[in-house]
Design an enzyme around this catalytic site. Structure first.
Site, PDB file in Angstrom:
ATOM      1  N   ASP A  10      -1.002   2.424  -1.319  1.00 34.31           N
ATOM      2  CA  ASP A  10       0.189   2.853  -0.603  1.00 34.31           C
ATOM      3  C   ASP A  10       1.406   2.587  -1.476  1.00 34.31           C
ATOM      4  OD1 ASP A  10       1.123   3.836   2.174  1.00 34.31           O
ATOM      5  OD2 ASP A  10       2.522   2.233   1.673  1.00 34.31           O
ATOM      6  N   GLN A  11       2.431   3.382  -1.265  1.00 37.19           N
ATOM      7  CA  GLN A  11       3.632   3.257  -2.078  1.00 37.19           C
ATOM      8  C   GLN A  11       4.869   3.120  -1.196  1.00 37.19           C
ATOM      9  OE1 GLN A  11       5.427   6.647  -4.406  1.00 37.19           O
ATOM     10  NE2 GLN A  11       4.681   5.431  -6.119  1.00 37.19           N
TER      11      GLN A  11
END
Length: 199
Positions: free
Chosen positions: A76-77
């Site tokens: 995830d970013q």
């Protein structure tokens, strides 16, 4: 009695073609699966880097029962501008506003990784970062870019794998893949700890 392979099969917990293309660089066999996770539920009490790690872990965890004998990669970013969390814009107006705020500023992107071995019931996590320095962008440049790439589902309102690179003055960090959402240097370290041979 069945003979198990020395290493569980790999699942990339993402439907992103960009993350899949990055993982293919490692010459590993894997399949993709969509995680069961709502990214809209964001704990505001956590720092952006911690949100990235937590979300990566939750994405991988959501696939645990479906793949009981696998290595599951979750990623995830998140991004922070002056310490404030940037979200996916979702629409044109928000994307324009977000890029206008980033103009002439530095934005730090955090890519969280989680690697769950459902055979051994182990979880490894890490996070990598990149700081992007944006050029001074005119309103015309911003609107033209948004119209061309429509980055409404991208944190930061740009696609670095496309024309988004034209918005930057420079990038700082150890792994350019981090901006696309899958920090390969850190991932290789995690996979090696699971006994995989790379290269």
């Amino acid at each position: 009695m069945t003979n198990k392979s020395p290493h569980p099969s790999i699942i990339l917990g993402s439907t992103s073609p960009y993350r899949a293309a990055l993982l293919q660089k490692l010459n590993l066999n894997f399949q993709q699966a969509a995680p069961y996770f709502d990214e809209q539920i964001t704990p505001t009490s956590l720092a952006p880097r911690d949100i990235a790690i937590n979300f990566a872990k939750e994405k991988a965890e959501s696939l645990r029962e479906q793949f009981p004998d696998h290595l599951i990669i979750g990623s995830d970013q998140t991004a922070a501008l002056n310490g404030l969390l940037l979200r996916k814009p979702g629409d044109k107006a928000t994307a324009i506003k977000q890029l206008a705020a980033c103009s002439g500023e530095s934005v730090t992107f955090y890519s969280g990784l989680a690697l769950i071995n459902t055979r051994l019931n182990t979880t490894r996590t890490c996070v990598d970062w990149q700081t992007v320095y944006f050029r001074d962008l005119s309103r015309e440049e911003i609107e033209r870019y948004i119209e061309l790439e429509k980055p409404y589902d991208c944190v930061g309102s740009f696609k670095v794998e496309g024309l988004g690179i034209s918005l930057f003055e420079k990038i700082e960090g150890k792994d350019p893949n981090t901006l696309i959402g899958l920090p390969l240097i850190e991932l290789i370290t995690l996979l090696k700890k699971e006994g995989l041979r790379i290269p």
